[in-house]
Motif scaffolding. Structure first.
Motif, PDB file in Angstrom:
ATOM      1  N   LEU A  21      37.622  16.706 -36.310  1.00 14.81           N
ATOM      2  CA  LEU A  21      38.194  17.648 -35.342  1.00 14.81           C
ATOM      3  C   LEU A  21      37.056  18.165 -34.480  1.00 14.81           C
ATOM      4  O   LEU A  21      36.260  18.994 -34.918  1.00 14.81           O
ATOM      5  CB  LEU A  21      38.914  18.794 -36.059  1.00 14.81           C
ATOM      6  N   VAL A  22      36.966  17.656 -33.274  1.00 14.34           N
ATOM      7  CA  VAL A  22      35.874  17.985 -32.360  1.00 14.34           C
ATOM      8  C   VAL A  22      36.342  19.059 -31.386  1.00 14.34           C
ATOM      9  O   VAL A  22      37.441  18.956 -30.825  1.00 14.34           O
ATOM     10  CB  VAL A  22      35.412  16.720 -31.605  1.00 14.34           C
ATOM     11  N   PRO A  23      35.547  20.114 -31.183  1.00 14.80           N
ATOM     12  CA  PRO A  23      35.945  21.178 -30.264  1.00 14.80           C
ATOM     13  C   PRO A  23      36.214  20.647 -28.854  1.00 14.80           C
ATOM     14  O   PRO A  23      35.584  19.692 -28.408  1.00 14.80           O
ATOM     15  CB  PRO A  23      34.738  22.117 -30.248  1.00 14.80           C
ATOM     16  N   ALA A  24      37.128  21.303 -28.168  1.00 22.28           N
ATOM     17  CA  ALA A  24      37.438  20.925 -26.783  1.00 22.28           C
ATOM     18  C   ALA A  24      36.281  21.299 -25.860  1.00 22.28           C
ATOM     19  O   ALA A  24      36.055  20.633 -24.853  1.00 22.28           O
ATOM     20  CB  ALA A  24      38.725  21.615 -26.330  1.00 22.28           C
ATOM     21  N   GLN A  25      35.564  22.366 -26.199  1.00 19.96           N
ATOM     22  CA  GLN A  25      34.412  22.795 -25.411  1.00 19.96           C
ATOM     23  C   GLN A  25      33.264  23.154 -26.352  1.00 19.96           C
ATOM     24  O   GLN A  25      33.487  23.784 -27.386  1.00 19.96           O
ATOM     25  CB  GLN A  25      34.721  24.056 -24.592  1.00 19.96           C
ATOM     26  N   ILE A  26      32.077  22.755 -25.962  1.00 23.24           N
ATOM     27  CA  ILE A  26      30.863  23.193 -26.655  1.00 23.24           C
ATOM     28  C   ILE A  26      29.916  23.682 -25.564  1.00 23.24           C
ATOM     29  O   ILE A  26      29.535  22.929 -24.676  1.00 23.24           O
ATOM     30  CB  ILE A  26      30.204  22.070 -27.467  1.00 23.24           C
ATOM     31  N   PHE A  27      29.574  24.961 -25.637  1.00 23.75           N
ATOM     32  CA  PHE A  27      28.713  25.552 -24.625  1.00 23.75           C
ATOM     33  C   PHE A  27      27.249  25.276 -24.945  1.00 23.75           C
ATOM     34  O   PHE A  27      26.902  24.987 -26.100  1.00 23.75           O
ATOM     35  CB  PHE A  27      28.959  27.065 -24.561  1.00 23.75           C
ATOM     36  N   PRO A  28      26.366  25.348 -23.945  1.00 25.82           N
ATOM     37  CA  PRO A  28      24.938  25.132 -24.194  1.00 25.82           C
ATOM     38  C   PRO A  28      24.386  26.038 -25.294  1.00 25.82           C
ATOM     39  O   PRO A  28      23.472  25.665 -26.016  1.00 25.82           O
ATOM     40  CB  PRO A  28      24.279  25.436 -22.847  1.00 25.82           C
TER      41      PRO A  28
END
Length: 75
Positions: free
Chosen positions: A31-38
């Motif tokens: 389950l990979v996040p839809a967004q990953i921030f810097p």
């Protein structure tokens, strides 16, 4: 309609697992996040979590273990 993004803690609560379990699932590609921030913060969409729950209910398995669906919450 715009997607609703949630933090990892809320996603973990919906799934009945810990945030560290979600991190492990991310590393394994489960389950990979839809967004990953810097900054490393992760966001999931509500629809992504709902679909994951439905998929797991259909297969009766989550990460290779049987799941108690009393802990899973669909908003």
């Amino acid at each position: 309609m715009a997607e609703t993004y949630i933090k990892i803690g809320e996603a973990a609560r919906m799934l009945g697992v810990s945030p560290s379990t979600l991190g492990s699932w991310q590393d394994k590609g489960i389950l990979v996040p839809a967004q990953i921030f810097p900054s490393g913060h992760r966001r999931y969409t509500v629809s992504q979590i709902q679909e994951f729950i439905r998929t797991q209910e259909n297969t009766s398995m989550m990460s290779g273990e049987a799941v108690s669906y009393t802990h899973l919450t669909l908003p």
